[in-house]
Motif scaffolding. Structure first.
Motif, PDB file in Angstrom:
ATOM      1  N   LYS A 193       2.471   1.741  -3.305  1.00  0.00           N
ATOM      2  CA  LYS A 193       1.447   2.055  -4.298  1.00  0.00           C
ATOM      3  C   LYS A 193       1.052   3.528  -4.251  1.00  0.00           C
ATOM      4  CE  LYS A 193      -2.112  -0.888  -4.317  1.00  0.00           C
ATOM      5  NZ  LYS A 193      -3.475  -1.372  -3.959  1.00  0.00           N
ATOM      6  N   ASN A 237       0.836  -1.209   0.000  1.00  0.00           N
ATOM      7  CA  ASN A 237       0.000   0.000   0.000  1.00  0.00           C
ATOM      8  C   ASN A 237       0.866   1.252   0.000  1.00  0.00           C
ATOM      9  OD1 ASN A 237      -2.463  -1.222  -0.026  1.00  0.00           O
ATOM     10  ND2 ASN A 237      -2.870  -1.007   2.152  1.00  0.00           N
ATOM     11  N   GLY A 247      -6.358  -2.797  -6.649  1.00  0.00           N
ATOM     12  CA  GLY A 247      -6.765  -2.945  -5.250  1.00  0.00           C
ATOM     13  C   GLY A 247      -8.101  -3.651  -5.109  1.00  0.00           C
ATOM     14  N   THR A 266       1.634   8.896   5.034  1.00  0.00           N
ATOM     15  CA  THR A 266       0.827   8.107   5.960  1.00  0.00           C
ATOM     16  C   THR A 266       1.747   7.208   6.782  1.00  0.00           C
ATOM     17  OG1 THR A 266      -0.901   8.056   4.285  1.00  0.00           O
ATOM     18  CG2 THR A 266      -1.103   6.463   6.062  1.00  0.00           C
ATOM     19  N   PHE A 315       1.382   3.818   9.274  1.00  0.00           N
ATOM     20  CA  PHE A 315       0.634   2.772   9.964  1.00  0.00           C
ATOM     21  C   PHE A 315       1.514   2.259  11.096  1.00  0.00           C
ATOM     22  CE2 PHE A 315      -1.659   2.849   5.987  1.00  0.00           C
ATOM     23  CZ  PHE A 315      -2.970   2.578   6.368  1.00  0.00           C
ATOM     24  N   GLY A 356      -1.229  10.403   1.150  1.00  0.00           N
ATOM     25  CA  GLY A 356      -1.982  10.639   2.385  1.00  0.00           C
ATOM     26  C   GLY A 356      -3.436  10.223   2.241  1.00  0.00           C
ATOM     27  N   ILE A 357      -4.145  10.242   3.356  1.00  0.00           N
ATOM     28  CA  ILE A 357      -5.555   9.819   3.370  1.00  0.00           C
ATOM     29  C   ILE A 357      -6.368  10.956   3.996  1.00  0.00           C
ATOM     30  CG2 ILE A 357      -7.175   8.084   4.266  1.00  0.00           C
ATOM     31  CD1 ILE A 357      -4.685   6.200   4.507  1.00  0.00           C
ATOM     32  N   ASP A 359       5.151   6.319   4.903  1.00  0.00           N
ATOM     33  CA  ASP A 359       5.452   6.671   3.511  1.00  0.00           C
ATOM     34  C   ASP A 359       5.364   8.180   3.307  1.00  0.00           C
ATOM     35  OD1 ASP A 359       2.771   7.526   2.507  1.00  0.00           O
ATOM     36  OD2 ASP A 359       2.221   5.437   2.906  1.00  0.00           O
ATOM     37  N   LEU A 377      -6.397  -4.106   4.123  1.00  0.00           N
ATOM     38  CA  LEU A 377      -6.297  -3.585   5.492  1.00  0.00           C
ATOM     39  C   LEU A 377      -7.239  -4.310   6.454  1.00  0.00           C
ATOM     40  CD1 LEU A 377      -5.839   0.269   4.988  1.00  0.00           C
ATOM     41  CD2 LEU A 377      -4.158  -1.403   5.765  1.00  0.00           C
ATOM     42  N   ALA A 378      -8.373  -4.808   5.916  1.00  0.00           N
ATOM     43  CA  ALA A 378      -9.275  -5.586   6.777  1.00  0.00           C
ATOM     44  C   ALA A 378      -8.555  -6.861   7.235  1.00  0.00           C
ATOM     45  CB  ALA A 378     -10.553  -5.938   6.018  1.00  0.00           C
ATOM     46  N   TYR A 384     -13.644  -0.857   1.638  1.00  0.00           N
ATOM     47  CA  TYR A 384     -13.580   0.602   1.627  1.00  0.00           C
ATOM     48  C   TYR A 384     -12.313   1.055   0.902  1.00  0.00           C
ATOM     49  CZ  TYR A 384     -13.713   5.465   2.715  1.00  0.00           C
ATOM     50  OH  TYR A 384     -13.751   6.831   2.577  1.00  0.00           O
ATOM     51  N   ARG A 385     -12.474   1.964  -0.053  1.00  0.00           N
ATOM     52  CA  ARG A 385     -11.328   2.538  -0.756  1.00  0.00           C
ATOM     53  C   ARG A 385     -11.537   4.030  -0.870  1.00  0.00           C
ATOM     54  NH1 ARG A 385     -11.612  -2.147  -5.104  1.00  0.00           N
ATOM     55  NH2 ARG A 385     -13.763  -1.667  -4.673  1.00  0.00           N
ATOM     56  N   VAL A 386     -10.468   4.784  -0.701  1.00  0.00           N
ATOM     57  CA  VAL A 386     -10.629   6.232  -0.717  1.00  0.00           C
ATOM     58  C   VAL A 386     -11.103   6.684  -2.096  1.00  0.00           C
ATOM     59  CG1 VAL A 386      -9.494   8.453  -0.365  1.00  0.00           C
ATOM     60  CG2 VAL A 386      -8.918   6.501   1.093  1.00  0.00           C
ATOM     61  N   GLU A 387     -10.406   6.229  -3.108  1.00  0.00           N
ATOM     62  CA  GLU A 387     -10.849   6.531  -4.470  1.00  0.00           C
ATOM     63  C   GLU A 387     -11.127   5.200  -5.141  1.00  0.00           C
ATOM     64  OE1 GLU A 387      -8.826   9.855  -6.762  1.00  0.00           O
ATOM     65  OE2 GLU A 387      -7.386   9.376  -5.195  1.00  0.00           O
TER      66      GLU A 387
HETATM   67  P1  ADP Z   1      -6.691  -1.800  -1.535  1.00  0.00           P
HETATM   68  O1  ADP Z   1      -6.739  -3.199  -2.024  1.00  0.00           O
HETATM   69  O2  ADP Z   1      -7.603  -0.875  -2.293  1.00  0.00           O
HETATM   70  O3  ADP Z   1      -5.300  -1.258  -1.387  1.00  0.00           O
HETATM   71  P2  ADP Z   1      -6.743  -1.744   1.378  1.00  0.00           P
HETATM   72  O4  ADP Z   1      -7.727  -2.343   2.321  1.00  0.00           O
HETATM   73  O5  ADP Z   1      -5.347  -2.255   1.448  1.00  0.00           O
HETATM   74  O6  ADP Z   1      -7.349  -1.887  -0.077  1.00  0.00           O
HETATM   75  O7  ADP Z   1      -6.718  -0.172   1.607  1.00  0.00           O
HETATM   76  C1  ADP Z   1      -7.943   0.540   1.664  1.00  0.00           C
HETATM   77  C2  ADP Z   1      -7.770   1.949   1.130  1.00  0.00           C
HETATM   78  O8  ADP Z   1      -6.969   2.720   2.020  1.00  0.00           O
HETATM   79  C3  ADP Z   1      -7.035   2.017  -0.205  1.00  0.00           C
HETATM   80  O9  ADP Z   1      -7.900   1.887  -1.293  1.00  0.00           O
HETATM   81  C4  ADP Z   1      -6.427   3.400  -0.163  1.00  0.00           C
HETATM   82  O10 ADP Z   1      -7.375   4.337  -0.610  1.00  0.00           O
HETATM   83  C5  ADP Z   1      -6.170   3.644   1.316  1.00  0.00           C
HETATM   84  N1  ADP Z   1      -4.743   3.442   1.693  1.00  0.00           N
HETATM   85  C6  ADP Z   1      -4.206   2.336   2.264  1.00  0.00           C
HETATM   86  N2  ADP Z   1      -2.897   2.500   2.520  1.00  0.00           N
HETATM   87  C7  ADP Z   1      -2.589   3.742   2.089  1.00  0.00           C
HETATM   88  C8  ADP Z   1      -1.378   4.522   2.083  1.00  0.00           C
HETATM   89  N3  ADP Z   1      -0.226   4.042   2.554  1.00  0.00           N
HETATM   90  N4  ADP Z   1      -1.451   5.789   1.563  1.00  0.00           N
HETATM   91  C9  ADP Z   1      -2.621   6.281   1.089  1.00  0.00           C
HETATM   92  N5  ADP Z   1      -3.780   5.613   1.078  1.00  0.00           N
HETATM   93  C10 ADP Z   1      -3.780   4.352   1.569  1.00  0.00           C
END
Ligand code: ADP
Length: 263
Positions: free
Chosen positions: A165, A162, A220, A249, A251, A194-195, A190, A225-226, A208-211
């Motif tokens: 990416k 992530n 993705g 971001t 984690f 950002g989120i 990273d 993350l789940a 859930y995905r931000v975009e």
């Molecule tokens: P995906 O398979 O879409 O990566 P994840 O469950 O791993 O799904 O992550 C969920 C969402 O969180 C991602 O779609 C992305 O929008 C956001 N995300 C996760 N990690 C990052 C990161 N390091 N920087 C920015 N956004 C992140």
């Protein structure tokens, strides 16, 4: 809250009375709702690549394969979508096994640097291709963790993938570790996109995905993350995230040392 009304007639009282009680069924309703949302999500996620594959196959069948460039382009899309479908099914199975506690953890001592080596073996090429530098800042003399090495490697791989990416070329991903009292801490930081604050509380939710569209384009599934959260919970730990849009971001995973040394 949702209540169900129960009325039980009282026999033998001679008065024709009844006992009335209310049962709180909010929890059950919520579970049912989550379940049907999940099924709707899964169906949608499966249908999207299938529709695309179907569309391109139909086009190839109808228009023929005379144009080699176009044929190749369509086949590449079909191949990508097929890979994504396979990944989605794989991750869904992983998640359901972990959620239903059907996985048997192989508890053992796990060295941090070995975990990092395994994650680098998987993500190293991707980072190189994207020109994202991976830095490690491991504190010396860390005691080994106690956990399942495959699961913990999976956590690190998901977080690192992530991070890479979402980080633009010439950015970096830094892995650091530390001990805070009886807690072990591992950060994956990273310098990426950002989120947004309103999305932060939701990123550990399934799908859930931000975009949504962009994440799907990047391969993705929204399950990574789940899965990470469940594995960390299974190890008695927790995960936190801090993020600044346009800056990056971080984690942070916390694992309790006493659980690890007691086992
Ligand atoms: P995906 O398979 O879409 O990566 P994840 O469950 O791993 O799904 O992550 C969920 C969402 O969180 C991602 O779609 C992305 O929008 C956001 N995300 C996760 N990690 C990052 C990161 N390091 N920087 C920015 N956004 C992140």
């Amino acid at each position: 809250r949702i209540f169900r009304l129960h009325i039980t007639p009282l026999h033998g009282s001679g008065q024709g009375g009844a006992v009335v009680f209310l049962r709180d069924i909010t929890e059950r309703r919520n579970m049912e709702q989550m379940r049907s949302e999940f099924v709707a999500n899964v169906s949608h996620e499966l249908r999207t690549p299938l529709t695309s594959i179907h569309g391109f196959v139909e086009t190839l069948l109808e228009s023929g394969t005379d144009d080699p460039e176009m044929t190749r382009h369509f086949l590449e899309i079909i191949a990508d979508e097929t890979t994504r479908l396979a990944k989605l099914v794989e991750e869904l199975l992983d998640l359901s096994r972990i959620e239903e506690r059907r996985v048997v953890y192989r508890w053992q001592r796990v060295k941090i640097d070995e975990l990092l080596d395994r994650a680098l073996a998987v993500c190293g090429t991707y980072a190189e291709e994207k020109q994202v530098a991976i830095k490690a800042n491991l504190s010396p003399r860390l005691p080994p963790l106690y956990g399942d090495p495959d699961m913990l490697a999976q956590v690190l791989i998901n977080l690192m993938e992530n991070a890479i990416k979402h980080t633009p070329p010439r950015g970096s991903v830094t892995i650091s570790t530390s001990l805070y009292g009886d807690e072990f801490r591992l950060d994956v930081a990273d310098t990426g996109a950002g989120i947004p604050p309103d999305s932060l509380p939701r990123i550990f939710e399934r799908f859930y995905r931000v975009e949504k569209a962009r994440s799907r384009e990047m391969g993705g599934t929204g399950l990574g993350l789940a899965i990470v959260k469940h594995i960390i919970k299974g190890h008695g730990g927790r995960i936190e995230v801090k993020s600044a849009v346009g800056k990056g971001t971080t984690f942070s995973i916390f694992l309790p040392m006493e659980i690890q040394s007691n086992n």
